[in-house]
Scaffold this motif. Structure first.
Motif, PDB file in Angstrom:
ATOM      1  N   LEU A 152       0.874  -1.290  -0.095  1.00 25.98           N
ATOM      2  CA  LEU A 152      -0.035  -0.052   0.052  1.00 25.98           C
ATOM      3  C   LEU A 152       0.883   1.299  -0.179  1.00 25.98           C
ATOM      4  O   LEU A 152       0.521   2.256  -0.816  1.00 25.98           O
ATOM      5  N   SER A 153       2.148   1.139   0.732  1.00 25.60           N
ATOM      6  CA  SER A 153       2.826   2.314   0.759  1.00 25.60           C
ATOM      7  C   SER A 153       3.378   2.734  -0.557  1.00 25.60           C
ATOM      8  O   SER A 153       3.663   3.855  -1.065  1.00 25.60           O
ATOM      9  N   THR A 154       3.876   1.538  -1.095  1.00 24.37           N
ATOM     10  CA  THR A 154       4.135   1.788  -2.601  1.00 24.37           C
ATOM     11  C   THR A 154       3.381   2.285  -3.541  1.00 24.37           C
ATOM     12  O   THR A 154       3.687   3.334  -4.245  1.00 24.37           O
ATOM     13  N   LEU A 155       2.232   1.829  -3.381  1.00 17.47           N
ATOM     14  CA  LEU A 155       1.143   2.420  -4.170  1.00 17.47           C
ATOM     15  C   LEU A 155       1.069   3.884  -4.045  1.00 17.47           C
ATOM     16  O   LEU A 155       0.836   4.925  -4.641  1.00 17.47           O
ATOM     17  N   ALA A 156       1.119   4.207  -2.635  1.00 16.91           N
ATOM     18  CA  ALA A 156       0.751   5.580  -2.122  1.00 16.91           C
ATOM     19  C   ALA A 156       1.698   6.322  -2.696  1.00 16.91           C
ATOM     20  O   ALA A 156       1.563   7.581  -3.174  1.00 16.91           O
ATOM     21  N   VAL A 157       2.873   6.099  -2.594  1.00 23.95           N
ATOM     22  CA  VAL A 157       4.081   6.924  -3.085  1.00 23.95           C
ATOM     23  C   VAL A 157       3.982   7.053  -4.678  1.00 23.95           C
ATOM     24  O   VAL A 157       4.181   8.193  -5.195  1.00 23.95           O
ATOM     25  N   VAL A 187      10.446  13.304  -5.276  1.00 29.06           N
ATOM     26  CA  VAL A 187      10.882  11.876  -5.846  1.00 29.06           C
ATOM     27  C   VAL A 187      11.789  11.513  -4.880  1.00 29.06           C
ATOM     28  O   VAL A 187      11.858  10.154  -4.402  1.00 29.06           O
ATOM     29  N   LEU A 188      12.769  12.120  -4.342  1.00 33.10           N
ATOM     30  CA  LEU A 188      13.830  11.633  -3.322  1.00 33.10           C
ATOM     31  C   LEU A 188      13.239  11.374  -1.964  1.00 33.10           C
ATOM     32  O   LEU A 188      13.493  10.214  -1.634  1.00 33.10           O
ATOM     33  N   CYS A 189      11.970  12.164  -1.515  1.00 30.33           N
ATOM     34  CA  CYS A 189      11.434  11.900  -0.276  1.00 30.33           C
ATOM     35  C   CYS A 189      10.796  10.201  -0.591  1.00 30.33           C
ATOM     36  O   CYS A 189      10.956   9.528   0.273  1.00 30.33           O
ATOM     37  N   SER A 190      10.131  10.243  -1.656  1.00 33.01           N
ATOM     38  CA  SER A 190       9.354   8.907  -1.906  1.00 33.01           C
ATOM     39  C   SER A 190      10.242   7.667  -1.891  1.00 33.01           C
ATOM     40  O   SER A 190      10.230   6.746  -1.353  1.00 33.01           O
ATOM     41  N   LEU A 191      11.467   8.007  -2.513  1.00 31.48           N
ATOM     42  CA  LEU A 191      12.565   6.935  -2.650  1.00 31.48           C
ATOM     43  C   LEU A 191      12.980   6.557  -1.205  1.00 31.48           C
ATOM     44  O   LEU A 191      13.129   5.316  -0.940  1.00 31.48           O
ATOM     45  N   VAL A 192      13.342   7.567  -0.434  1.00 24.97           N
ATOM     46  CA  VAL A 192      13.647   7.360   0.898  1.00 24.97           C
ATOM     47  C   VAL A 192      12.701   6.685   1.913  1.00 24.97           C
ATOM     48  O   VAL A 192      12.974   5.706   2.331  1.00 24.97           O
TER      49      VAL A 192
END
Ligand SMILES: Nc1ccn([C@@H]2O[C@H](COP(=O)(O)OP(=O)(O)OP(=O)(O)O)[C@@H](O)[C@H]2O)c(=O)n1
Ligand SMILES: [Ca+2]
Length: 553
Positions: A59-64, A525-530
């Motif tokens: 779910l987190s991946t989807l959210a990101v 993008v950076l925050c999401s990757l982190v």
């Protein structure tokens, strides 16, 4: 493989996390994987914590992904809404019409306005219509038609059109004020009856001409750019020469404008104060009427005539001239010649009405001859250029445009980014002046004779104006950059004039978003990757694959 059945339904999306575990497959682990696919009713061996973590991770991946997609689409710049503006530069030698465009939503940014069209009006400059003033306006029709084709018709009504007349009209006003008024009213009528939004036709002052030229080149060079954060600190550490000076050479006047270091001006009429994008500028400017290259030639001829009236050569109505090529001849009408305010003080009664000029092609004599135009004998200030006009110490780089560029470009002396040394420039002009007229004419048959015949005089005049007039030396000569265009826009006063009249240069730095669009997306993008990495790491910690436990990988 058969479709898995049962209460624990296999979701293909979970496959990547499973695949991760397949790094080292022992028999026991294979059993474990098989157990995921057991039919309903069979209790899976996977712990409920791990299932929750897997779902959470998914779910987190989807959210990101959703977050990035929304950020990118939601903040996409809106489709461009283009605005237009027209400025007519009514110079002494000719009129040019410029069309500028800019995105409406970025009106107050720097460097967004660009020239999209230039149209050269046929015939002389508007001051050349002093004997047929009603024809001045109609001469602009063809270029106005061209502007109508460039600008979408729905925007004609809202597009401002300005006409600024320079030194040719300043001279005509001195010589015949009513003729100057009639010319202005004729061009005003033509512009008023065009579909555009007429904003006025007027003679601009020499100060304005200098100031707007300086604004134009610094705007186009990006020297007014708004900076923030650490760049601001760097900017404030930079020297005063972060703007470029402006040197404009026209047919009838020449302007010099630059940021001067000397705080209290000795000559307030040469000082301008600007506050642009939250920064203060103290700018020196001066416009020399009659020192454009056409009028400088007239002045020179008047002096030569005055000096030679007693010599026998002038009795036969011919005058030798070192600034024209050997073999070149030109005839001048004397009665028109002395009506000009630039020559009228040298008026002489001559026994002929036509004067014939005969070229000698002698650089040294020409240089000495031209040097006399710059009176350095008296200076009421701490420093002067010439004719008792204040000039503070030269400061920083200079952009030299209009005829400075036309002439130096013809002579191949505009080399950038490494400007040529002064001695190279001098020797090139000297050898050009020494070439016989027939040879020059053959070599450059495609160039208008009026221009070609004067490049020797003009080259020497430019050297003399810069060296004798403003006192550039071989040490700072290379700070002069001869430029015609910056990007797609011509260097000249027109862009600065329009920017000012449309209030497109704010005094204060406009409050904008702290981050640019690119930086914003990058940060997202950076925050999401982190975030994804942290989740993955947490999952790994709780669900250590065998390979990691055993240190195999
Ligand atoms: N390719 C060109 C174009 C123009 N010229 C010359 O350059 C001068 C005109 O320069 P410009 O900047 O167009 O002057 P104006 O704007 O017409 O004059 P002013 O600014 O003084 O009103 C004229 O002497 C013209 O003969 C030139 O030598 N070569
Ligand atoms: Ca000009």
């Amino acid at each position: 493989m058969d479709e898995p059945k049962g209460s624990f339904v296999y979701t293909p999306k979970l496959k990547p996390s499973l695949a991760f575990e397949l790094c080292v497959l022992t028999g026991k682990e294979l059993d474990k994987i098989h157990s995921y696919f057991l039919p309903s009713g069979t209790k899976p061996k996977m712990s409920s914590t791990r299932t929750i973590l897997l779902i959470l991770g998914f779910l987190s991946t989807l959210a990101v992904i959703a977050l990035i997609a929304v950020a990118v689409t939601q903040n996409q710049p809106l489709p461009k809404n283009i605005k237009y503006g027209i400025v007519l530069d009514a110079g002494s030698s000719h009129t040019n019409l410029y069309v500028y465009e800019w995105p409406a939503e970025k009106e107050n940014d720097t460097g967004v306005v660009k020239q999209v069209e230039v149209c050269k009006v046929e015939g002389p400059g508007i001051s050349g219509y002093s004997h047929a003033t009603e024809k001045a306006g109609p001469s602009l029709e063809q270029c106005l038609q061209q502007a109508k084709e460039v600008i979408p018709s729905v925007q004609h009504k809202e597009t401002p059109v300005y006409l600024g007349a320079t030194a040719g009209m300043r001279l005509l006003r001195l010589q015949n004020e009513s003729a100057a008024d009639k010319v202005l009213s004729s061009v005003g009528n033509t512009l008023r009856s065009s579909p555009f939004n007429f904003q006025g036709a007027r003679i601009i002052t020499g100060q304005e001409e200098g100031a707007y030229g300086w604004i134009t080149i610094n705007y186009l060079l990006g020297n007014f750019k708004q900076v923030s954060g650490w760049k601001k600190l760097l900017h404030s550490l930079k020297s005063l020469s972060e703007t470029s000076g402006a040197l404009d050479l026209g047919g009838a006047s020449t302007q010099i404008t630059f940021v001067s270091k000397d705080p209290p001006s000795e000559s307030p009429e040469n000082q301008l104060y600007f506050r642009l994008y939250g920064k203060d500028y103290q700018v020196y400017t001066h416009s020399f009427l009659c020192y454009g290259k056409d009028q400088a030639l007239q002045q020179k001829l008047a002096r030569d005539l005055q000096a030679s009236t007693s010599t026998p050569t002038v009795e036969d109505s011919s005058l030798p001239d070192p600034c024209f090529h050997k073999g070149y001849e030109r005839s001048i009408n004397i009665s028109d010649f002395f009506k000009n305010p630039c020559t009228s003080d040298k008026k002489k009664q001559l026994p002929f009405s036509q004067l014939s000029i005969k070229g000698e092609g002698d650089y040294q004599k020409c240089r000495e001859n031209i040097q006399n135009l710059f009176d350095k004998s008296n200076c009421p200030y701490s420093s002067c250029s010439f004719n008792g006009i204040y000039l503070p110490p030269l400061q920083g780089d200079f952009g030299a445009f209009s005829a400075f560029y036309f002439v130096m470009n013809f002579l191949n002396l505009t080399s950038e980014p490494n400007p040529l040394a002064l001695n190279k420039v001098t020797s090139t002009i000297e050898s050009f002046c020494g070439r016989p007229w027939q040879e020059v004419k053959t070599a450059y048959h495609h160039i208008k004779e009026k221009y070609l015949s004067e490049y020797c005089f003009s080259g020497v005049y430019i050297l003399s104006l810069l060296e004798n007039g403003y006192e550039f030396t071989e040490n700072n000569w290379q700070l002069i950059h001869f430029l015609g265009k910056i990007g797609s826009s011509d260097a000249g006063w027109t862009l600065g004039y329009m920017l000012n009249l449309t209030n497109m240069i704010p005094a204060e730095e406009p409050a904008g978003p702290p981050l640019s669009y690119g930086s914003y997306v990058g940060l997202m993008v950076l925050c999401s990757l982190v975030l994804v990495s942290v989740l993955l790491f947490a999952w790994l910690l709780l669900h250590k694959p065998k390979c990691l436990q055993k240190g195999i990988v």
